[in-house]
Motif scaffolding. Sequence first.
Motif, PDB file in Angstrom:
ATOM      1  N   ARG A   1       0.769  -1.305  -0.034  1.00 21.04           N
ATOM      2  CA  ARG A   1      -0.178   0.150   0.053  1.00 21.04           C
ATOM      3  C   ARG A   1       0.873   1.307   0.178  1.00 21.04           C
ATOM      4  NH1 ARG A   1      -3.090  -3.351   3.361  1.00 21.04           N
ATOM      5  NH2 ARG A   1      -2.236  -2.289   5.416  1.00 21.04           N
ATOM      6  N   LEU A   2       2.205   1.224   0.530  1.00 19.12           N
ATOM      7  CA  LEU A   2       2.987   2.287   0.459  1.00 19.12           C
ATOM      8  C   LEU A   2       4.055   2.438  -0.834  1.00 19.12           C
ATOM      9  CD1 LEU A   2       4.467   2.037   4.037  1.00 19.12           C
ATOM     10  CD2 LEU A   2       2.473   3.417   3.365  1.00 19.12           C
ATOM     11  N   ALA A   3       3.824   1.482  -1.800  1.00 18.44           N
ATOM     12  CA  ALA A   3       4.186   1.649  -3.049  1.00 18.44           C
ATOM     13  C   ALA A   3       3.707   2.317  -3.925  1.00 18.44           C
ATOM     14  CB  ALA A   3       4.641   0.141  -3.535  1.00 18.44           C
ATOM     15  N   PRO A   4       4.275   3.051  -4.892  1.00 18.72           N
ATOM     16  CA  PRO A   4       3.755   3.885  -5.908  1.00 18.72           C
ATOM     17  C   PRO A   4       3.006   3.123  -6.648  1.00 18.72           C
ATOM     18  CG  PRO A   4       6.187   3.648  -6.276  1.00 18.72           C
ATOM     19  CD  PRO A   4       5.881   3.016  -5.041  1.00 18.72           C
ATOM     20  N   PRO A   5       2.058   3.614  -7.749  1.00 20.76           N
ATOM     21  CA  PRO A   5       1.380   2.794  -8.610  1.00 20.76           C
ATOM     22  C   PRO A   5       2.232   2.197  -9.716  1.00 20.76           C
ATOM     23  CG  PRO A   5       0.330   4.969  -8.202  1.00 20.76           C
ATOM     24  CD  PRO A   5       1.466   5.093  -7.574  1.00 20.76           C
ATOM     25  N   GLU A   6       3.402   2.763  -9.961  1.00 21.20           N
ATOM     26  CA  GLU A   6       4.182   2.190 -11.081  1.00 21.20           C
ATOM     27  C   GLU A   6       5.079   1.227 -10.417  1.00 21.20           C
ATOM     28  OE1 GLU A   6       3.775   5.177 -10.267  1.00 21.20           O
ATOM     29  OE2 GLU A   6       5.529   6.383  -9.961  1.00 21.20           O
ATOM     30  N   ALA A   7       4.991   0.538  -9.465  1.00 21.85           N
ATOM     31  CA  ALA A   7       5.814  -0.544  -8.900  1.00 21.85           C
ATOM     32  C   ALA A   7       6.048  -1.717  -9.926  1.00 21.85           C
ATOM     33  CB  ALA A   7       5.452  -0.944  -7.378  1.00 21.85           C
ATOM     34  N   THR A   8       6.949  -1.565 -10.946  1.00 26.10           N
ATOM     35  CA  THR A   8       7.175  -2.517 -11.643  1.00 26.10           C
ATOM     36  C   THR A   8       8.570  -2.801 -12.021  1.00 26.10           C
ATOM     37  OG1 THR A   8       7.159  -0.979 -13.529  1.00 26.10           O
ATOM     38  CG2 THR A   8       5.038  -2.167 -12.965  1.00 26.10           C
ATOM     39  N   HIS A   9       9.418  -2.033 -11.242  1.00 28.22           N
ATOM     40  CA  HIS A   9      11.168  -2.214 -11.715  1.00 28.22           C
ATOM     41  C   HIS A   9      11.609  -3.556 -10.847  1.00 28.22           C
ATOM     42  CE1 HIS A   9      11.219   1.694 -13.366  1.00 28.22           C
ATOM     43  NE2 HIS A   9      10.532   2.035 -12.229  1.00 28.22           N
ATOM     44  N   SER A  10      12.584  -4.142 -11.455  1.00 27.02           N
ATOM     45  CA  SER A  10      13.176  -5.043 -10.759  1.00 27.02           C
ATOM     46  C   SER A  10      14.223  -4.679  -9.792  1.00 27.02           C
ATOM     47  CB  SER A  10      13.926  -6.114 -11.814  1.00 27.02           C
ATOM     48  OG  SER A  10      14.891  -5.418 -12.523  1.00 27.02           O
ATOM     49  N   LEU A  11      15.104  -5.661  -9.368  1.00 23.82           N
ATOM     50  CA  LEU A  11      16.278  -5.309  -8.267  1.00 23.82           C
ATOM     51  C   LEU A  11      17.288  -4.530  -9.201  1.00 23.82           C
ATOM     52  CD1 LEU A  11      16.338  -8.232  -5.928  1.00 23.82           C
ATOM     53  CD2 LEU A  11      15.800  -5.912  -5.376  1.00 23.82           C
ATOM     54  N   ASP A  12      17.499  -4.923 -10.316  1.00 30.45           N
ATOM     55  CA  ASP A  12      18.772  -4.359 -11.155  1.00 30.45           C
ATOM     56  C   ASP A  12      18.386  -3.017 -11.598  1.00 30.45           C
ATOM     57  OD1 ASP A  12      19.142  -7.828 -12.722  1.00 30.45           O
ATOM     58  OD2 ASP A  12      20.151  -6.926 -10.668  1.00 30.45           O
ATOM     59  N   GLU A  13      17.065  -2.424 -11.412  1.00 29.27           N
ATOM     60  CA  GLU A  13      16.882  -1.398 -12.110  1.00 29.27           C
ATOM     61  C   GLU A  13      16.655  -0.053 -10.937  1.00 29.27           C
ATOM     62  OE1 GLU A  13      13.137  -2.191 -14.093  1.00 29.27           O
ATOM     63  OE2 GLU A  13      13.962  -2.982 -16.006  1.00 29.27           O
ATOM     64  N   ILE A  14      16.834  -0.598  -9.602  1.00 35.53           N
ATOM     65  CA  ILE A  14      16.657   0.439  -8.788  1.00 35.53           C
ATOM     66  C   ILE A  14      18.074   0.491  -8.004  1.00 35.53           C
ATOM     67  CG2 ILE A  14      14.348  -0.096  -8.210  1.00 35.53           C
ATOM     68  CD1 ILE A  14      15.129  -1.494  -5.717  1.00 35.53           C
ATOM     69  N   GLN A  15      18.241   1.477  -7.117  1.00 36.51           N
ATOM     70  CA  GLN A  15      19.511   1.715  -6.194  1.00 36.51           C
ATOM     71  C   GLN A  15      19.226   0.893  -4.966  1.00 36.51           C
ATOM     72  OE1 GLN A  15      22.781   1.896  -5.362  1.00 36.51           O
ATOM     73  NE2 GLN A  15      22.522   3.734  -6.850  1.00 36.51           N
ATOM     74  N   GLN A  16      20.093  -0.148  -4.789  1.00 41.16           N
ATOM     75  CA  GLN A  16      19.743  -0.746  -3.536  1.00 41.16           C
ATOM     76  C   GLN A  16      20.867  -0.409  -2.332  1.00 41.16           C
ATOM     77  OE1 GLN A  16      20.729  -5.073  -4.292  1.00 41.16           O
ATOM     78  NE2 GLN A  16      19.875  -5.005  -6.298  1.00 41.16           N
ATOM     79  N   ILE A  17      21.617   0.451  -2.481  1.00 40.31           N
ATOM     80  CA  ILE A  17      22.539   1.075  -1.639  1.00 40.31           C
ATOM     81  C   ILE A  17      21.813   2.412  -0.804  1.00 40.31           C
ATOM     82  CG2 ILE A  17      24.881   1.856  -0.909  1.00 40.31           C
ATOM     83  CD1 ILE A  17      25.900  -0.022  -2.883  1.00 40.31           C
ATOM     84  N   HIS A  18      21.480   2.342   0.346  1.00 40.20           N
ATOM     85  CA  HIS A  18      21.134   3.661   0.815  1.00 40.20           C
ATOM     86  C   HIS A  18      22.056   4.832   0.668  1.00 40.20           C
ATOM     87  CE1 HIS A  18      19.266   6.050   3.787  1.00 40.20           C
ATOM     88  NE2 HIS A  18      18.177   5.630   3.640  1.00 40.20           N
ATOM     89  N   PRO A  19      21.609   6.001   0.229  1.00 38.51           N
ATOM     90  CA  PRO A  19      22.412   7.215   0.233  1.00 38.51           C
ATOM     91  C   PRO A  19      23.141   7.504   1.416  1.00 38.51           C
ATOM     92  CG  PRO A  19      20.152   7.899  -0.260  1.00 38.51           C
ATOM     93  CD  PRO A  19      20.060   6.386   0.094  1.00 38.51           C
ATOM     94  N   CYS A  20      23.012   7.157   2.710  1.00 40.28           N
ATOM     95  CA  CYS A  20      23.966   7.297   3.758  1.00 40.28           C
ATOM     96  C   CYS A  20      25.148   6.244   3.663  1.00 40.28           C
ATOM     97  CB  CYS A  20      23.052   6.960   5.076  1.00 40.28           C
ATOM     98  SG  CYS A  20      21.749   8.182   5.456  1.00 40.28           S
ATOM     99  N   LEU A  21      24.962   5.044   2.916  1.00 37.87           N
ATOM    100  CA  LEU A  21      26.156   4.508   2.943  1.00 37.87           C
ATOM    101  C   LEU A  21      27.206   4.615   1.640  1.00 37.87           C
ATOM    102  CD1 LEU A  21      24.414   1.339   4.342  1.00 37.87           C
ATOM    103  CD2 LEU A  21      25.586   2.909   5.430  1.00 37.87           C
ATOM    104  N   ARG A  22      26.692   5.535   0.856  1.00 34.38           N
ATOM    105  CA  ARG A  22      27.797   5.920  -0.251  1.00 34.38           C
ATOM    106  C   ARG A  22      28.555   6.761   0.162  1.00 34.38           C
ATOM    107  NH1 ARG A  22      22.340   7.472  -3.946  1.00 34.38           N
ATOM    108  NH2 ARG A  22      21.238   5.631  -3.748  1.00 34.38           N
ATOM    109  N   ILE A  23      29.712   6.753  -0.906  1.00 30.34           N
ATOM    110  CA  ILE A  23      30.809   7.635  -0.393  1.00 30.34           C
ATOM    111  C   ILE A  23      30.604   8.952  -1.194  1.00 30.34           C
ATOM    112  CG2 ILE A  23      33.210   7.843  -0.948  1.00 30.34           C
ATOM    113  CD1 ILE A  23      33.810   4.912  -0.793  1.00 30.34           C
TER     114      ILE A  23
END
Length: 665
Positions: free
Chosen positions: A643-665
């Motif tokens: 219910r919290l996901a956007p209506p266009e929730a059609t992306h796979s794991l390879d198409e999204i950013q898996q690393i949280h912004p706080c953990l990027r250099i």
Amino acid sequence: MADPLEEPRNRIQIERLVGPEHSRKPAPTPSPWYRSRRLQIFAIATSLVLLIGLAVVFLRPPIYRASASLLTTSPPAADHTETIVDPQHVAIQQVLLTGQPLLVETRERLEWEGFLSSLELDPEDLKNMLAVHPTPDTNLVELRAEGPKRDLLAPLVNTWIDVYMATRAREIQATTGATLAALNEQLTALDEKIAAKRRELETFRQRYDIASLERSENDVLARLRGLNETMNQVSEEAVKAKARVEAIREAIAADKPVVPDSEERVLATLVSRAQALREELTALKQRFTPDYIRLNPAYSKIPEQLREVEEKIRKLVSEGQQVVLTQAEQAYASARQAVAETRRQLDEHKQLASEFSTRFAQHETLIKELEQMEARQREFQDRITQLEVKQSAKYPPVEVVERAYRPKNPIRPHYWRDAGWVTAASVGFGLLAVWLAEYLTRQETDSANGAGGETRLTLAGVHVYAKPETSNLLNRVVQDQAILEEASPPPQLETPFPRELSRNELESLLANADLRTRQSIALLLSGLTPDETLRLNATHLDLSQDKLFPPPPHRRALSLAPRLKTWLAASGGAPLVPAAEEELAKLIYLAAVEAGLRGGETITPEAIRHTYLLYIVRQGLKLAELENIAGPMPLTELSAYGRLAPPEATHSLDEIQQIHPCLRI
């Protein structure tokens, strides 16, 4: 927003019972409490049980006890500080003291002394009255007699001890006395023979000069051994002297200088002087002519000096050869004389040694005979000792430590304690009787209290019985409640989520945390559950591939964030995780307090992981692939994230950013 789960609890529930006035019967007038049926039943039941119980308690005769103590083994010696505890001896005494023959004789003696009549207390009754109790970790045995006859108990225990001691003495004398006497008599005779044999052996030693039991240590054989050693020495010296004579003769024949040791230094000096003169003369001959050397006074003396030195050398060698040869021949003659004398003494002493060997053999025979007699003596002593040990095992030494005395107070029963138990039991029985009477005589009441058109409402779980004049108000309340329930049906149960943390809160949390807390927060921001974070170790990391594999049972591949990789390298490639979930929550809470964040108690491991999952879901990840990061999830939780996901929730794991912004250099 109010929790929908709270609304059903806050609804007003009223139970109303309303009926016509003529349906109510007037309540009967209650009787006084002292005439109540329950009190009567309680009093009767309690009094009956109390009287019977107290009668049983106080009609029991008092039981007295008389006791005495026996020490079943001898006390320790003066040089021993510890007493040896022998449970076997104590057990033997228990069996002997409670034996039927001992009890029969005890009863007969008590009857003879006038403490019992012929019809009182048979041996079986005595056995029930008497008991043997060993004292733990000691050799003490306590003899007890218990019974209602106070004046009989002390004489009974003392007589019991006397009979036991007398029986024990008789059996010892009967079983071991004759055997010990015979063995002691034989041992005495053997001692006399051994003494005579020792005197004979001593006389033999003095007569034939046998000073030691070792054959080689006696004078004759020692002298013979010394002569053999001397013979070897003089023979060796003779061989050396002969070799020296031959060596001197060979040196003389070879025209080698042979002088005494005292003249060797003089000879060496002359030889050195002659050599120096020869060298000097040779040097002069190379420089000057012979005529010049002969005519020069300084040089003409050199040949003359050389001839004088050579003459001295020849004379010294000639005389020295004769002296050295003479000395060597004399030494050789002396050595041969010593060999001859030693051989003569050796031949004479061999005869004495032969005679001594014969006497020493006789001496050894006497010693063997004495040893055989001493072995028999030890055998007799061992038999006597074994017999005494067996006697001590069956009848160990017994000492009466304390006699029995007439008891003053009974040991049981405890009248007042038992009376208290009876009183408590009678009260309990009375209460049980009241309950049982009420249960068996209870009448069924009208189960339809609401008959006659009464209406029941429940107000917060409280039953309200309304009068007729209030029924209209209650009816309106019921109607309003029904309308509310139809207009707003109770919502479905939703999965409660922890709070979501902002990026600034996460950055402040990481900035104020130590290395272990940073690693734990980063692992939670990578999709691990708190339980997986606690069980993570170096085997679950692939630093070369930047992959993170959570521990079983939910294996999956997660991306290893750059900052997390740096922090892992700082700890040697192994994660520094806490040992328990409570410790993990405490570390995160302390970091939140250190960072000055509000609501630190709401910043939990679950809240950090929930923040990461929301970051993944809001990127439009397919709901079916969420478990590839978060692991297996319940349907209610999965649907809540859906219910919290956007209506266009059609992306796979390879198409999204898996690393949280706080953990990027």
